[in-house]
Structure formats: structure tokens, C-alpha cells
Design a protein around this motif. Structure first.
Motif, mmCIF file in Angstrom:
data_model
loop_
_atom_site.group_PDB
_atom_site.id
_atom_site.type_symbol
_atom_site.label_atom_id
_atom_site.label_comp_id
_atom_site.label_asym_id
_atom_site.label_seq_id
_atom_site.Cartn_x
_atom_site.Cartn_y
_atom_site.Cartn_z
ATOM 1 N N ILE A 364 -52.129 35.478 -71.897
ATOM 2 C CA ILE A 364 -51.060 35.205 -72.859
ATOM 3 C C ILE A 364 -50.097 36.391 -72.941
ATOM 4 O O ILE A 364 -48.869 36.218 -72.981
ATOM 5 N N ILE A 365 -50.632 37.598 -72.940
ATOM 6 C CA ILE A 365 -49.792 38.797 -73.021
ATOM 7 C C ILE A 365 -48.886 38.895 -71.796
ATOM 8 O O ILE A 365 -47.690 39.204 -71.910
ATOM 9 N N LEU A 379 -40.898 28.319 -68.156
ATOM 10 C CA LEU A 379 -42.324 28.406 -67.824
ATOM 11 C C LEU A 379 -43.171 28.284 -69.087
ATOM 12 O O LEU A 379 -44.090 27.460 -69.149
ATOM 13 N N SER A 380 -42.888 29.092 -70.094
ATOM 14 C CA SER A 380 -43.707 29.061 -71.308
ATOM 15 C C SER A 380 -43.550 27.755 -72.075
ATOM 16 O O SER A 380 -44.427 27.387 -72.862
ATOM 17 N N ILE A 392 -56.868 28.322 -75.454
ATOM 18 C CA ILE A 392 -57.385 29.679 -75.654
ATOM 19 C C ILE A 392 -57.494 29.993 -77.142
ATOM 20 O O ILE A 392 -58.514 30.510 -77.618
ATOM 21 N N LEU A 393 -56.447 29.682 -77.883
ATOM 22 C CA LEU A 393 -56.414 30.016 -79.304
ATOM 23 C C LEU A 393 -57.398 29.178 -80.111
ATOM 24 O O LEU A 393 -58.044 29.687 -81.036
ATOM 25 N N ASN A 394 -57.515 27.897 -79.774
ATOM 26 C CA ASN A 394 -58.474 27.047 -80.493
ATOM 27 C C ASN A 394 -59.900 27.541 -80.304
ATOM 28 O O ASN A 394 -60.742 27.436 -81.208
ATOM 29 N N LEU A 395 -60.167 28.080 -79.125
ATOM 30 C CA LEU A 395 -61.497 28.617 -78.848
ATOM 31 C C LEU A 395 -61.801 29.801 -79.768
ATOM 32 O O LEU A 395 -62.943 29.990 -80.190
ATOM 33 N N CYS A 396 -60.768 30.597 -80.079
ATOM 34 C CA CYS A 396 -60.956 31.800 -80.891
ATOM 35 C C CYS A 396 -60.807 31.535 -82.383
ATOM 36 O O CYS A 396 -61.364 32.271 -83.199
ATOM 37 N N LEU A 397 -60.035 30.515 -82.736
ATOM 38 C CA LEU A 397 -59.761 30.245 -84.142
ATOM 39 C C LEU A 397 -60.662 29.159 -84.718
ATOM 40 O O LEU A 397 -60.446 28.718 -85.850
ATOM 41 N N LEU A 437 -52.368 36.769 -80.343
ATOM 42 C CA LEU A 437 -51.935 35.921 -81.454
ATOM 43 C C LEU A 437 -50.442 36.083 -81.715
ATOM 44 O O LEU A 437 -49.706 35.096 -81.869
ATOM 45 N N ARG A 438 -49.993 37.312 -81.753
ATOM 46 C CA ARG A 438 -48.574 37.548 -82.023
ATOM 47 C C ARG A 438 -47.699 37.105 -80.849
ATOM 48 O O ARG A 438 -46.575 36.617 -81.055
ATOM 49 N N SER A 439 -48.183 37.283 -79.623
ATOM 50 C CA SER A 439 -47.414 36.852 -78.450
ATOM 51 C C SER A 439 -47.280 35.338 -78.419
ATOM 52 O O SER A 439 -46.188 34.797 -78.185
ATOM 53 N N SER A 440 -48.387 34.646 -78.653
ATOM 54 C CA SER A 440 -48.350 33.181 -78.642
ATOM 55 C C SER A 440 -47.519 32.655 -79.808
ATOM 56 O O SER A 440 -46.881 31.598 -79.695
ATOM 57 N N ARG A 441 -47.502 33.405 -80.907
ATOM 58 C CA ARG A 441 -46.683 33.003 -82.060
ATOM 59 C C ARG A 441 -45.213 32.923 -81.680
ATOM 60 O O ARG A 441 -44.463 32.095 -82.210
#
Length: 720
Positions: A364-365, A379-380, A392-397, A437-441
Motif C-alpha cells: 500500500i505504501i 492505477l489506484s 488487506i485493511l479488512n484483515l487488519c481491522l 492506514l493513512r496512505s489508503s485513506r
């Protein structure tokens, strides 16, 4: 080599000659690919040699019937130099009709590693010759990327390309089993397991194998930095080493090898690691396009690893979470079917069989860095990329039993991929988690379920920043407070929140902690505080603004105050101090590679120079980075770009360190580009978000019934 004539004469030759229309080959020029050849005819007459001129992104091809001579080569080079041509010669024997893949084969979905394990005559693609052959097998009219059909196409052909992409994505998920990897490595071709790693495993090595290295002076002059000083020669060597490490999949660069040591056993160093590729990708992004910058390899890497994430990840009889990214992958070639395939490692082949928690965060970074540098938002914004981030985020959150906002992790889940006592809530993972988290935000779109996910991210960011800044921070004042902690405190009014026993504070901390400075400690969990210094976690905390400006300044102060301990003779210590004696035996399990002041146990890693440099520039202390870079330039190239150094001051090349370690090379390049052009910093840095305020704790009511307080609790609160 025969005389190189003017471009006009060459074009006339191309028109008159019968130039192998049935044979395909592609030359990469800068960020573009030029396709040569025509498939309209079958009966052809092929010359023995080709001359390919490259000028301003244009390719000119002419056939040659005889072996060129050295005299004519010099004259041709002089003619070409007036217009800054780069030229390459190809032999006819290297282009055969057998190397072509049929259109039907190219349209098939990528073969899974499980199927590849059943084939015969499998060769490593990082072998130079195989890599060159794979370039010729690709039909340039057929896309080999799963999502590239939706990017950069003309509107007239967009619908057709999207239909092809949809057909591929609708196919069932591929399955990866650990046994498949092992079967491939022990296939009928006995040379696979015993093949030594060659120093140049990319297309560049293929040219060297053809003894064409001397025919590329113009290419070298473009890629090499100006200047004849020793540092200039080191930079030139570093760029050449990075380019030689490229790994190709169906003719496109998709990553870099971990190391290119021609002597040591390859093991898994001949694979592309996600965390290892990050500094390589940043180097390709930061380098100007007119000097050889290559953002396309970063894009290919992001898409290919995203494709691997979509596989079903099965280890023995257990299936990993959908969002897990691989630790690494390799490219295999099935010569019988004339197809390349990918084999990914999600932890099933790792030393400790632990899934990499940091891979998804680094992905993500790097995606944000690519977007920030190229301004390519397509792309993003791809639905597949958006989905990959969400997985990725759902796995962590996901909801669980944790009462902390930090992420629970096992030993071996990050750069320290062996047992080193970092289980629990290691600072490196928490800082990367916050950065991701901040990058994906910034990149997530609010459509569909995106809005709900963004709200969850905002809540976690606030809670995580408060937790890390308050409970992980250690300076002289806080150390003195912990030293005087009372234990067995109950209720929310407790000062010693985690019931840490003051007697557990190691003696070295009192001598290590200066009056000026501080740092984020390694780990915090019930009855445990890991007071060790971890450089990656502290630098990432600065770059992501997880650390407050005051804390970031204090971290830099500590590095200056403890220069001999943390920097020494070869930057930089990955962790300080080293585990020794009984502690080493119990924490590492007698690990013979992680002995004191070696490898992960207090070893010095040159790759970390890019993180330190970025953190120094952000905090306004570039002189610290310059001093560390000067130390690296004294030895790193002369020692063969080793993976790590041993000893309390980093004086000795690591006892098991690989030479020509790619991320040692790229880490140095990124550090140099950051120092020379600090404008590159935003690619890998986030500014402080003023909206992330400390969460307000609920106000205490004086009603004992409302708070269910005992007499003792109420008496204590009344006196606050």
C-alpha cells in the motif's frame, strides 16, 4: 560491425529487405515498448544479423548478412553518436519460430503453480538465456497483465479490452499449496535445484552472454551519473547493479532479485521480495526519466503481486486470509509448454512458516509512492486495486478480543523473519500499519462499502496514534516514572496500565538513555515492555507522522547522542542492543545465525540508510544523514555490497551475508537522491494530520452509582 548508416538509409533497407515478419521481439526503450515484426506473412527470408538503432524512443531495424568487423563498428559508432543513437546487434539464431507462442496459449489464464509442478523441463527464468528467450515468445498483440487492458487504451478499443480483462477475472481462483513449491524445486530437471545464481539474471545478462556488453556504450553513458569522482563511480556501479537485478515475466520487468551473489547458495535470494523491492521501486521512481528512471517496473510489480494476492493461499490443510500478500515470488519457465508461471511464497516455505504481516503494508505504501510520483491515479482507482487495498485493511481491522488498537503479531512476521522476541505488538508493524492506514485513506474511493471502511480507518488512526505516542514513548523522564511504578493497580485510574514490574527494566537502559533524546520502544504488552531500540519502527513513525514533532526531534537527538552505538563504523543497527548469553538462548532458541551483533541480533544493515536519510530530512537534520552516507561510501562498494555487517560497531562483513544484495544497492541510491534533491521526500513521507486529535476521555461523574465505583475509588477521584 558493419557501418551504421544514416536513419534514412536504414529505413530504406528495412522497406526493401524481407525482415522476418513471423518473428516477434520487443525492445524496451525508456517507459515505452516498441514492437518489431509483422505476423501477416509466413514464408520469410531471414538475414543472419539485425542492427537495432534506438533514438528518442524510436527503434530502427535493419538486417545484416555478414558478421560485422571492429573497424566498421568504430566508424558506425561515430556516425550514430552525432544523433545519440544506442545500437544493439541480434543474431538470427536467437530468434526461431519454435520460440513463438500461439495466440490461443497466450489468451489462456496464467497457469497456477500447482499445475506447473506437474510439468517437465522447468528452468529458472532468472537464468540469462531463458530470460532472453521469454522475451521473444511473447506476442506483442496480447496483454499479459490481468488489469492492464483497462489502463492507457484508446477509447475505440476500450470495450474489447475490458471484455478480455473481465473474462480473465471471472475465472476461478487459483490454489497455491506449499507442496507445489517443493515439487517444482525437485522436478525432473535436476539442474533446477543445483543451479547457481548468475551475477546478471535479467535481459542484461543475456546481452552479456552474447558478448554484446561492449556494444552498449551509449546506454551506459545515459544511465551513468556525471562525474569522475570515486563517489560517481560508486553511483554508476550501483545503478548498473540495480538494473542487472531485474526479473522479467513475459518480457516485462516485474521486480528485482534479493541478491546476485555468484558464489553463495541461492536459497530464496533468487526471488522477488515485496519488502526488498520497496527501495528498488523508490529508486526507479525518484530517478529522472531522462536519466533512466523506470516507473513502469513499479507498476508491473504492483499489479503482479496484486494478482498473486487473489490466489487461494493454502498451507497444509489451512487456508490463509484473503488479504494476505506474499512474502516473495519467483518466475519459472516450462520449456515443454513454452510458458512462464509464477510461484509465490505466503509463508509456507519461510524459515519459521510465518505469514508476512508487513508485505501488505509495504504494498500500500509503495502504491501511494507510485501515485504521488507519477500522478497516475488510474492505477489506484482500478476496481481490482481498490479491492486489494480493502482486503488487506479488512484483515487488519477485523473485530476480535483485543483491547488495544495495535496489531497482534507473531515472531518472524516482518523484516526480522526469525525468532527474536518481537511477538506481541512490535513497533515496526504498528508504524507500518499506521502508514498504510493513512496512505489508503488518501487513495480509497467512498463508493459502495468504501465509505464505511474509511470511517473505520479514521477511528483506528486516532486510537493507534494515541496508544503509540503515550505508551511506547521512552525518554529520561518517562524512564524515571517507570522505575518508580507501583504494581497490582486496578481500575481505569491505574498509572501502571500494563502492570510492568520495575525490576524487569534491563540495566543497559539506564546507561543508554541520555538526558536529551528519546525513542519508541520495541514492544508493549501485559507485564512486558521491550526496551530495545528498533530503527525501522522509529524511522517509519517519523515518516508517517505517527511520532509527534517533538518526539521525532528527540529520536534524532538520541541518534546523535548514541552515534557509536547506533551508527558505528557502518550504518545502521537494526536493533540495539544485541541479545547475549542466557537471554540469547531463551529468546532466539540458540539461533546460530542471530548470534550477538550479527544479522538481526544487533547487525548493521546498509539498506536502512534510506530510512534514516528520509527521517533526517523531514526533521531538518540532513547533516546526520550525510555523515552516515559518508561512512557507507568508504566501504560498501569495496566490500561487494553485502547484506549486513557484524560486530558491535559494524566493522566486519556479515559471516553469512550475501554479496551484491539488491536492497543494499537501492537503499544507498535512494539515500543519495534524497540528499541531493529533498523534493523527493513527499514520495515516502506524510505530513502531520491536524485532524488526528487525541481522543477525549469521558469526563468523570461524581455519582458512584453511574460509574459503579467503590468507596476507595471515589475517595481517590475526589482528591484529583
Amino acid at each position: 560491425m558493419s557501418t551504421l548508416r544514416s536513419p534514412c538509409d536504414l529505413l530504406e533497407d528495412v522497406k526493401e529487405a524481407e525482415v522476418v515478419p513471423a518473428l516477434y521481439f520487443t525492445l524496451s526503450v525508456g517507459d515505452s515498448e516498441k514492437e518489431l515484426g509483422d505476423s501477416s506473412e509466413k514464408e520469410v527470408k531471414s538475414p543472419d544479423f539485425f542492427i537495432v538503432l534506438i533514438h528518442e524512443g524510436q527503434c530502427i531495424v535493419t538486417p545484416i548478412e555478414e558478421q560485422p568487423s571492429e573497424t566498421t563498428t568504430e566508424k558506425g559508432a561515430d556516425d550514430a553518436s552525432e544523433k545519440s543513437f544506442d545500437f544493439i546487434m541480434f543474431e538470427k539464431s536467437k530468434f526461431t519460430e519454435k520460440s513463438l507462442c500461439s495466440q490461443n496459449e497466450e489468451e489462456e489464464a496464467l497457469e497456477s503453480p500447482e499445475e506447473a509442478s506437474q510439468t517437465e523441463n522447468i528452468k529458472w527464468t532468472d537464468n540469462g538465456k531463458t530470460s532472453l528467450e521469454s522475451n521473444q515468445r511473447e506476442s506483442p498483440k496480447i496483454s499479459t497483465e490481468i488489469f492492464q487492458d483497462t489502463v492507457g487504451k484508446e477509447e475505440s478499443s476500450k470495450s474489447e479490452e475490458e471484455n478480455e480483462s473481465t473474462d480473465k477475472l471471472d475465472k476461478p481462483m487459483k490454489t497455491l499449496r506449499v507442496q507445489s513449491n517443493e515439487n517444482i524445486s525437485k522436478s525432473n530437471n535436476a539442474n533446477v535445484a543445483q543451479m547457481s545464481l548468475k551475477p546478471s539474471p535479467s535481459v542484461g545478462s543475456s546481452l552479456e552472454n552474447l558478448e554484446l556488453d561492449s556494444l552498449l556504450p551509449a546506454v551506459r553513458s545515459v544511465d551513468s551519473p556525471l562525474g569522475s569522482t570515486e563517489n560517481g563511480a560508486m553511483l554508476e556501479e550501483a545503478w548498473e547493479g540495480l538494473q542487472k537485478s531485474y526479473v522479467y515475466y513475459k518480457g516485462k520487468p516485474v521486480g528485482t532479485l534479493a541478491a546476485m551473489d555468484p558464489i553463495a547458495e541461492a536459497l530464496n535470494y533468487n526471488q522477488v521480495f515485496i519488502r526488498d523491492f520497496v527501495p528498488s521501486g523508490l529508486a526507479c521512481l525518484m530517478r529522472p526519466a531522462n536519466a533512466g528512471g523506470d516507473p513502469e517496473i513499479v507498476k508491473n510489480f504492483l499489479l503482479k503481486t496484486l494478482h498473486l494476492q487473489g490466489w487461494e493461499k493454502r498451507i497444509d490443510n489451512f487456508t490463509l486470509g484473503e488479504g494476505v500478500m506474499p512474502a516473495s515470488f519467483k518466475v519459472l519457465y516450462d520449456s515443454h509448454r513454452q510458458k512462464e508461471t509464477l510461484v509465490a511464497d505466503f509463508g509456507g516455505s519461510a524459515i519459521g512458516r510465518v505469514a508476512p504481516v508487513d508485505s501488505g503494508f509495504w504494498w500500500i505504501i509503495l502504491l501511494r509512492s507510485y501515485t504521488k510520483c507519477t500522478h497516475d491515479y488510474t492505477l489506484s482507482e482500478l476496481p481490482e486495486v481498490q479491492k486489494g487495498m480493502k482486503l488487506i485493511l479488512n484483515l487488519c481491522l477485523s473485530d476480535g478480543f483485543d483491547t488495544f488498537p495495535t496489531l497482534l503479531c507473531a515472531d518472524g512476521c516482518s523484516m526480522i523473519d526469525r525468532r527474536m522476541g518481537i511477538y506481541g505488538y512490535p513497533i515496526e508493524i504498528q508504524a507500518l500499519f499506521y502508514f498504510a492506514l493513512r496512505s489508503s485513506r488518501q487513495m480509497l474511493k467512498p463508493e459502495r462499502d468504501g465509505k464505511e471502511l474509511i470511517e473505520r480507518i479514521d477511528k483506528r488512526i486516532r486510537a493507534l496514534s494515541f496508544h503509540i505516542q503515550k505508551y511506547y514513548w521512552l525518554d529520561f523522564t518517562q524512564l524515571n516514572n517507570i522505575y518508580r511504578y507501583k504494581t497490582e493497580e486496578y481500575s481505569h485510574t491505574a498509572v501502571n496500565k500494563f502492570n510492568v514490574i520495575p525490576e524487569s527494566i534491563p540495566d543497559w537502559v539506564f546507561d543508554f538513555m541520555p538526558l536529551r533524546g528519546g525513542y519508541l520502544i520495541g514492544n508493549v504488552s501485559p507485564a512486558r515492555m521491550d526496551f530495545r531500540w528498533f530503527l525501522v519502527g522509529n524511522c517509519i513513525a517519523i515518516l508517517s507522522s505517527l511520532a509527534t514533532p517533538a518526539q521525532a526531534t528527540a529520536i534524532m537527538d538520541l541518534i546523535e547522542e548514541r552515534w557509536e552505538d547506533l551508527i558505528g563504523e557502518m550504518p545502521l543497527k537494526i536493533v540495539y542492543p544485541a541479545l547475549e548469553g542466557h537471554e540469547w538462548r531463551t529468546v532466539t532458541g540458540f539461533d546460530p545465525k542471530n548470534t550477538r551483533w550479527s544479522y538481526h541480533n544487533g547487525g548493521s544493515w546498509p539498506v536502512l540508510i534510506w530510512l534514516l536519510t528520509a527521517a533526517c530530512i523531514k526533521t531538518g537534520r540532513p547533516q546526520i544523514a550525510k555523515r552516515a552516507i559518508e561512512l557507507i561510501e568508504q566501504r560498501l562498494s569495496k566490500d561487494g555490497w553485502p547484506e549486513y555487517y557484524d560486530g558491535k560497531t559494524g566493522r566486519y562483513v556479515g559471516k553469512q551475508a550475501r554479496k551484491y544484495q539488491t536492497w543494499s544497492i537501492s537503499g544507498y541510491l535512494v539515500a543519495k537522491m534524497l540528499i541531493e534533491n529533498p523534493a523527493n521526500l513527499p514520495i515516502i513521507s506524510l505530513e502531520e494530520d491536524k485532524r488526528i486529535a487525541k481522543p477525549k476521555l469521558p469526563a468523570l461523574s461524581h455519582s458512584r452509582k453511574q460509574l459503579h465505583l467503590t468507596d476507595r475509588d471515589f475517595h481517590f477521584i475526589a482528591h484529583i
